[in-house]
Design an enzyme around this catalytic site. Structure first.
Site, PDB file in Angstrom:
ATOM      1  CG  HIS A  41       5.711   8.376   6.030  1.00 38.79           C
ATOM      2  ND1 HIS A  41       6.838   9.179   6.126  1.00 38.79           N
ATOM      3  CD2 HIS A  41       4.677   9.125   6.452  1.00 38.79           C
ATOM      4  CE1 HIS A  41       6.474  10.366   6.585  1.00 38.79           C
ATOM      5  NE2 HIS A  41       5.169  10.368   6.783  1.00 38.79           N
ATOM      6  CB  CYS A  62       5.085  10.552  10.218  1.00 41.23           C
ATOM      7  SG  CYS A  62       4.273  12.083   9.724  1.00 41.23           S
ATOM      8  CG  ASP A 113       9.774   7.539   4.938  1.00 35.11           C
ATOM      9  OD1 ASP A 113       8.930   7.936   5.763  1.00 35.11           O
ATOM     10  OD2 ASP A 113       9.567   7.486   3.712  1.00 35.11           O
TER      11      ASP A 113
END
Length: 399
Positions: A282, A78, A280
């Site tokens: 993820h 990430c 994000d």
């Protein structure tokens, strides 16, 4: 099939717009990477601005890293993806400008496609997950190990040495201190026509006058990616830094910030009030390669979902700020803004100094190692990473 894609896209737009309705009904400005939007009247512009950012997420089914390593970065990549997003924003600003906007299925400039191809999950792409993970070995990180923002910054600095097309100067600050003299030494380069450069005194490159051209009598400016790793507290962010941190997103040179929580990295692109807005990484998507015509289907590289927010006080204190200065005047303007908005605080978020500190080792601009292969081939062999010095001054977002 195109109609199905269109309907899915429109559905995501609706979700996004509905989500924006949940934002407080306020006259406050939303700041996104140096640009402001009035929430009450400019929601569509805000949507367009956020969705135009290149969005890099976990991917699966790419060729194994190093030939035998992982074929997905889910669970560990990430922060690398956030580093890719920050760098991609710098490249967008360099080639297309901050005001460039993206529209689905609209033909984009060839530079856009070329930028996108720098980040595909292939070992021959200069900023791929493969390159970043393998360069991380030289920073003491095993392939598949989680990175902090400072490690990612050092990796980007080294990979940029092999990227002749973008020709960026990457400066990563040390000890919370940005040194103007060092940056100007690194970014001021003699134009090719200056064949008598060897006879010129050293102070020619560090003269205080701004460069206004690329003639033989004036140094050219190498576009600057400036990354400032910081620790803004011990276990949590010190509230005294909040205003200065938010001020950085207002600067026209802003590339946002890398940070988040331990093992959960986010790319922060702006704020509303005391809430940070972030992309994000993820989400795990399937590897996308170039198509037969040489272009990349970019639909999965733009976030059309609702923008996420986090209260700034919930941010882990270890972050890395990013700024892009295409020309010397942009850097001089950034220095002025820092003097005015950051250095006015009693407890300063970071320092900006004119001269290289005398107790530091001499500043040597980074240079590509003497090898006869491409960057991709060079770091395919981790044994040769010893040519780079370890520069992990402190690890960020400890596990």
């Amino acid at each position: 099939m195109p109609q199905l894609v269109l309907s899915k896209y429109e559905n995501q737009i609706t979700i996004f717009t509905d989500y924006l309705e949940e934002y407080p009904d306020t006259d406050e400005l939303v700041w996104i990477l140096g640009k402001q939007h009035l929430l009450k009247t400019e929601k569509s512009k805000l949507l367009s601005d956020i969705s135009a950012r290149l969005w890099f997420t976990y991917r699966r089914k790419f060729s194994p890293i190093g030939g035998t390593g992982p074929s997905s970065d889910a669970g560990w990549g990430c922060m690398l993806r956030c580093g890719q997003m920050m760098l991609a924003q710098a490249l967008i600003c360099r080639h297309l400008g901050r005001d460039w906007s993206w529209e689905k299925q609209k033909e984009q400039p060839k530079e856009y496609q070329r930028i996108l191809q720098c980040f595909l999950d292939r070992k021959d792409c200069c900023y791929s997950i493969h390159q970043m993970a393998q360069m991380g070995v030289g920073e003491g990180k095993s392939i598949g190990e989680w990175f902090g923002p400072n490690t990612v910054a050092q990796v980007l600095k080294k990979l940029a040495l092999f990227d002749e097309w973008n020709s960026l100067a990457v400066y990563v600050s040390m000890d919370n201190t940005v040194v103007i003299e060092d940056i100007k030494k690194m970014c001021r380069v003699l134009p090719l026509s200056a064949d008598t450069a060897g006879d010129r005194p050293l102070d020619y490159l560090t003269a205080s006058n701004q460069s206004k051209g690329t003639s033989a009598h004036c140094p050219a400016w190498k576009p600057l990616l400036l990354i400032v790793p910081l620790r803004l507290g011990i276990n949590q962010i010190n509230p005294v830094y909040v205003d200065a941190f938010k001020e950085c997103f207002k600067m026209p040179q802003s590339l946002g910030a890398l940070g988040g929580k331990p093992n959960n990295a986010y790319y922060f692109i702006g704020f509303l009030g005391d809430e940070l807005i972030f992309l994000d990484p993820h989400t795990t998507q399937t590897f996308v390669d170039t198509e037969e015509n040489g272009t990349v289907n970019d639909q999965t590289f733009h976030c059309l979902q609702s923008p996420q927010r986090m209260n700034i006080l919930n941010l882990d204190p270890s972050v890395a700020l990013g700024f892009f200065c295409k020309e010397e005047k942009d850097f001089d303007n950034w220095c002025s803004l820092v003097q005015k908005e950051i250095l006015k605080e009693n407890l300063r978020m970071f320092e900006l100094v004119q001269k290289h500190p005398s107790h530091w080792p001499p500043f040597v601009p980074p240079a590509k190692p003497e090898v006869t292969t491409t960057g991709a081939e060079f770091i395919d062999s981790t044994e040769q990473l010893e040519e780079f010095d370890l520069e992990e001054d402190f690890e960020i977002l400890s596990v």
